[in-house]
Design an enzyme around this catalytic site. Sequence first.
Site: not given
Ligand code: EPU
Length: 421
Positions: A23-24, A119, A124, A307, A399
Amino acid sequence: MQEVLKIEGGHKLKGSVRISGSKNATVALIPASILAKTGSVSIYGVPHISDVKYLSQLLESLNVKVDQHAEDHLEIDPSQMVNIALDHPAVTKLRASYYFMGALLGRYKQVNMKMPGGCYLGPRPIDLHLKGFEALGASVEYSQGSYKIYAKELVGAKIYLDISSVGATINIMMAAVYAKGRTTIENAAKEPEIIDVATLLNKMGAQIRGAGTNIITIDGVETLAGCVHEIIPDRIEAGTFIIIAAAAAEEMVIENVIPHHLESLLSKLEEMGVPMKVDIDKVTVKSTEHLKDVDIQTLPYPGFATDLQQPLTPLLTRANGSSSVKETIYVERFKHCLELQRMGANISMAPGLATIHGPSRLYGDTVTATDLRCGASLVVAGLMAEGVTEIRDVYHIDRGYENLDGKLRELGANIWREQVE
Ligand code: EPU
């Protein structure tokens, strides 16, 4: 009326299950495909989940042609694309709509879109994505819930990420593929999904090196073209089924798995005493009543995936002793614990930390999937529990898991959907 998932616990599962495409990775590959200036991008292994449906709606709102040739094969043809403002309601349905920022900025040097949804896991922010775009020469304006990001030209830059964010790494990669010169992302995230996106972009003609390490370089190119790509298996779906098997299977074979992507989970399960056999592309797992307590700390890849901490929590209720889950990525990602407590779990909570006192029995109750992986956690709990569990807000599960209840029924679970008030 709303649709709920009902599970009668206690049935032993048996058989094999095939894991779908990630998915991701998918939710980034679909926006990445609009970077093709010629030809179409054919993606195989696309999971049948509602996030894909929303992304397809966003593509169509940009006049991108999307053809579903088979259940798991999407062909995306962006040759007639128009860069209009993305204010379609689907933007707020999922987090990953933010990948259109990097892709549209990269391709047109301008993007207008609403704030992405997704979610609720606590705050975030997307500040690192935006800082990355600014480092490439873009200006970012935010007003009344919408972003306007634009640049005269994008020029390669050295970008250090304060946190190794998956989303920021992928978004900056996409924005940089057409930038002039070299972009370097330092402290880049190393998740397998990043490698998959870089692989797709490189097949399209991009010059990306180092994906999967913490330094990624992107040398800007003039044009990208269509290609054919097959998505990697979903390591989180695989991990969820491995946990389900450890909780409730006489024996389950989880197929289409890259075990290397799951090392942190597999070693924790081994520490707990879960009987497992790991082969090249499949894992065979049996459940046992005798589990040892463990301590988990979520970390960026290759550490223990945030996750998977939610799906694992119900299994920890069976361990002899107190297990702990320390969440360092999303410190508020513990809503599932409140639902599991309703089912009889003995969990004490502190900021960023859950301690699960086992062993304790779980009992069916009416619970709510507050987010995607909370939903998976409740499915695991429902399979383990005595009696019937009713899971509300099941759309969160749809989702991100392809046909979760159908796959479980094939394995012998008593799980069904009902319409309730
Ligand atoms: N963060 C910041 N600023 C940013 C971006 C991230 O402070 O600009 C922080 C976040 O708040 C968090 C950390 O950095 O504390 C890591 O966040 P990351 O950006 O890596 O997460 P994401 O890209 O928004 C993806 C997955 C999530 C998964 C996380 C961590 C997707 C669409 N989502 O989210 O997946 O939990 O990486 O591995 O790829 C899920 O599949 O259920 C899910 C939430």
